[in-house]
Write a protein that holds these residues in place. Structure first.
Motif, PDB file in Angstrom:
ATOM      1  N   ALA A  48      -4.050  -3.310   4.134  1.00 39.08           N
ATOM      2  CA  ALA A  48      -2.942  -2.416   4.447  1.00 39.08           C
ATOM      3  C   ALA A  48      -1.769  -2.613   3.499  1.00 39.08           C
ATOM      4  O   ALA A  48      -0.935  -1.715   3.344  1.00 39.08           O
ATOM      5  N   ALA A  49      -1.681  -3.764   2.838  1.00 36.14           N
ATOM      6  CA  ALA A  49      -0.577  -4.029   1.918  1.00 36.14           C
ATOM      7  C   ALA A  49      -0.788  -3.314   0.586  1.00 36.14           C
ATOM      8  O   ALA A  49       0.164  -3.115  -0.159  1.00 36.14           O
ATOM      9  N   GLU A  50      -1.996  -2.926   0.291  1.00 34.76           N
ATOM     10  CA  GLU A  50      -2.317  -2.241  -0.968  1.00 34.76           C
ATOM     11  C   GLU A  50      -2.377  -0.738  -0.738  1.00 34.76           C
ATOM     12  O   GLU A  50      -2.675  -0.283   0.366  1.00 34.76           O
ATOM     13  N   PRO A  51      -2.147   0.057  -1.772  1.00 32.01           N
ATOM     14  CA  PRO A  51      -2.351   1.500  -1.633  1.00 32.01           C
ATOM     15  C   PRO A  51      -3.831   1.801  -1.400  1.00 32.01           C
ATOM     16  O   PRO A  51      -4.707   1.021  -1.774  1.00 32.01           O
ATOM     17  N   LEU A  52      -4.095   2.953  -0.778  1.00 30.90           N
ATOM     18  CA  LEU A  52      -5.474   3.314  -0.446  1.00 30.90           C
ATOM     19  C   LEU A  52      -6.341   3.445  -1.699  1.00 30.90           C
ATOM     20  O   LEU A  52      -7.514   3.101  -1.687  1.00 30.90           O
ATOM     21  N   ASP A  53      -5.745   3.895  -2.790  1.00 32.25           N
ATOM     22  CA  ASP A  53      -6.526   4.085  -4.012  1.00 32.25           C
ATOM     23  C   ASP A  53      -6.475   2.896  -4.961  1.00 32.25           C
ATOM     24  O   ASP A  53      -6.811   3.023  -6.145  1.00 32.25           O
ATOM     25  N   SER A  54      -6.106   1.745  -4.436  1.00 32.95           N
ATOM     26  CA  SER A  54      -6.127   0.541  -5.281  1.00 32.95           C
ATOM     27  C   SER A  54      -7.581   0.141  -5.538  1.00 32.95           C
ATOM     28  O   SER A  54      -8.484   0.483  -4.768  1.00 32.95           O
ATOM     29  N   PRO A  55      -7.842  -0.564  -6.633  1.00 36.68           N
ATOM     30  CA  PRO A  55      -9.232  -0.934  -6.932  1.00 36.68           C
ATOM     31  C   PRO A  55      -9.901  -1.747  -5.817  1.00 36.68           C
ATOM     32  O   PRO A  55     -11.082  -1.562  -5.542  1.00 36.68           O
ATOM     33  N   GLU A  56      -9.140  -2.640  -5.155  1.00 35.60           N
ATOM     34  CA  GLU A  56      -9.715  -3.447  -4.078  1.00 35.60           C
ATOM     35  C   GLU A  56     -10.106  -2.564  -2.884  1.00 35.60           C
ATOM     36  O   GLU A  56     -11.196  -2.701  -2.328  1.00 35.60           O
ATOM     37  N   ASN A  57      -9.212  -1.663  -2.489  1.00 34.17           N
ATOM     38  CA  ASN A  57      -9.508  -0.786  -1.357  1.00 34.17           C
ATOM     39  C   ASN A  57     -10.603   0.218  -1.703  1.00 34.17           C
ATOM     40  O   ASN A  57     -11.413   0.572  -0.841  1.00 34.17           O
ATOM     41  N   LEU A  58     -10.631   0.693  -2.945  1.00 30.49           N
ATOM     42  CA  LEU A  58     -11.702   1.613  -3.339  1.00 30.49           C
ATOM     43  C   LEU A  58     -13.073   0.940  -3.263  1.00 30.49           C
ATOM     44  O   LEU A  58     -14.041   1.549  -2.794  1.00 30.49           O
ATOM     45  N   SER A  59     -13.149  -0.297  -3.710  1.00 30.34           N
ATOM     46  CA  SER A  59     -14.446  -0.988  -3.632  1.00 30.34           C
ATOM     47  C   SER A  59     -14.838  -1.222  -2.168  1.00 30.34           C
ATOM     48  O   SER A  59     -16.016  -1.122  -1.811  1.00 30.34           O
ATOM     49  N   ARG A  60     -13.851  -1.502  -1.315  1.00 29.32           N
ATOM     50  CA  ARG A  60     -14.142  -1.671   0.109  1.00 29.32           C
ATOM     51  C   ARG A  60     -14.577  -0.343   0.737  1.00 29.32           C
ATOM     52  O   ARG A  60     -15.478  -0.312   1.576  1.00 29.32           O
ATOM     53  N   LEU A  61     -13.931   0.748   0.351  1.00 31.27           N
ATOM     54  CA  LEU A  61     -14.323   2.060   0.870  1.00 31.27           C
ATOM     55  C   LEU A  61     -15.753   2.417   0.449  1.00 31.27           C
ATOM     56  O   LEU A  61     -16.530   2.951   1.247  1.00 31.27           O
ATOM     57  N   LEU A  62     -16.099   2.102  -0.783  1.00 29.36           N
ATOM     58  CA  LEU A  62     -17.456   2.380  -1.253  1.00 29.36           C
ATOM     59  C   LEU A  62     -18.481   1.518  -0.520  1.00 29.36           C
ATOM     60  O   LEU A  62     -19.576   1.983  -0.189  1.00 29.36           O
ATOM     61  N   GLU A  63     -18.118   0.272  -0.262  1.00 29.35           N
ATOM     62  CA  GLU A  63     -19.006  -0.619   0.493  1.00 29.35           C
ATOM     63  C   GLU A  63     -19.184  -0.106   1.924  1.00 29.35           C
ATOM     64  O   GLU A  63     -20.290  -0.095   2.469  1.00 29.35           O
ATOM     65  N   ARG A  64     -18.084   0.344   2.542  1.00 32.20           N
ATOM     66  CA  ARG A  64     -18.158   0.906   3.896  1.00 32.20           C
ATOM     67  C   ARG A  64     -19.063   2.137   3.909  1.00 32.20           C
ATOM     68  O   ARG A  64     -19.883   2.312   4.803  1.00 32.20           O
ATOM     69  N   ASP A  65     -18.910   2.984   2.895  1.00 36.13           N
ATOM     70  CA  ASP A  65     -19.726   4.190   2.788  1.00 36.13           C
ATOM     71  C   ASP A  65     -21.210   3.835   2.676  1.00 36.13           C
ATOM     72  O   ASP A  65     -22.055   4.442   3.347  1.00 36.13           O
ATOM     73  N   ASP A  66     -21.533   2.845   1.846  1.00 31.91           N
ATOM     74  CA  ASP A  66     -22.930   2.426   1.699  1.00 31.91           C
ATOM     75  C   ASP A  66     -23.501   1.911   3.015  1.00 31.91           C
ATOM     76  O   ASP A  66     -24.633   2.232   3.389  1.00 31.91           O
TER      77      ASP A  66
END
Length: 92
Positions: A48-66
């Protein structure tokens, strides 16, 4: 001779009512393997401290999607297995 005929008639009558006649077939019981349902995946939390489109959150979103896609595929496979076993599920 009359006694023999009487005993023969009595034995035929007893066999007909006591089970010597034709028997009903036993019901067919199928032991099919269970259809495995997937376990609910554990999804990585977003930072939550990072923007949604930060590299860390993007990799987490992709992992969640998988993980969610793999879970959906497992649910579809379990449903197809149950339908193949003869159970019909209606979706509304």
């Amino acid at each position: 001779m009359k006694r023999a005929v009487a005993l023969l008639c009595a034995s035929i009558a007893l066999c007909n009512c006591c089970g010597c006649g034709p028997k009903q077939a036993a019901p067919l019981v199928l032991n099919l393997p269970a259809c495995p349902a997937p376990s609910v995946p554990v999804l990585p939390e977003l930072d939550a401290a990072e923007p949604l489109d930060s590299p860390e959150n993007l990799s987490r979103l992709l992992e969640r999607d998988d993980r969610i896609r793999a879970y959906i595929d497992g649910l579809n496979a379990a449903l197809r297995c149950e339908q193949a076993r003869g159970k019909s599920w209606e979706t509304k």
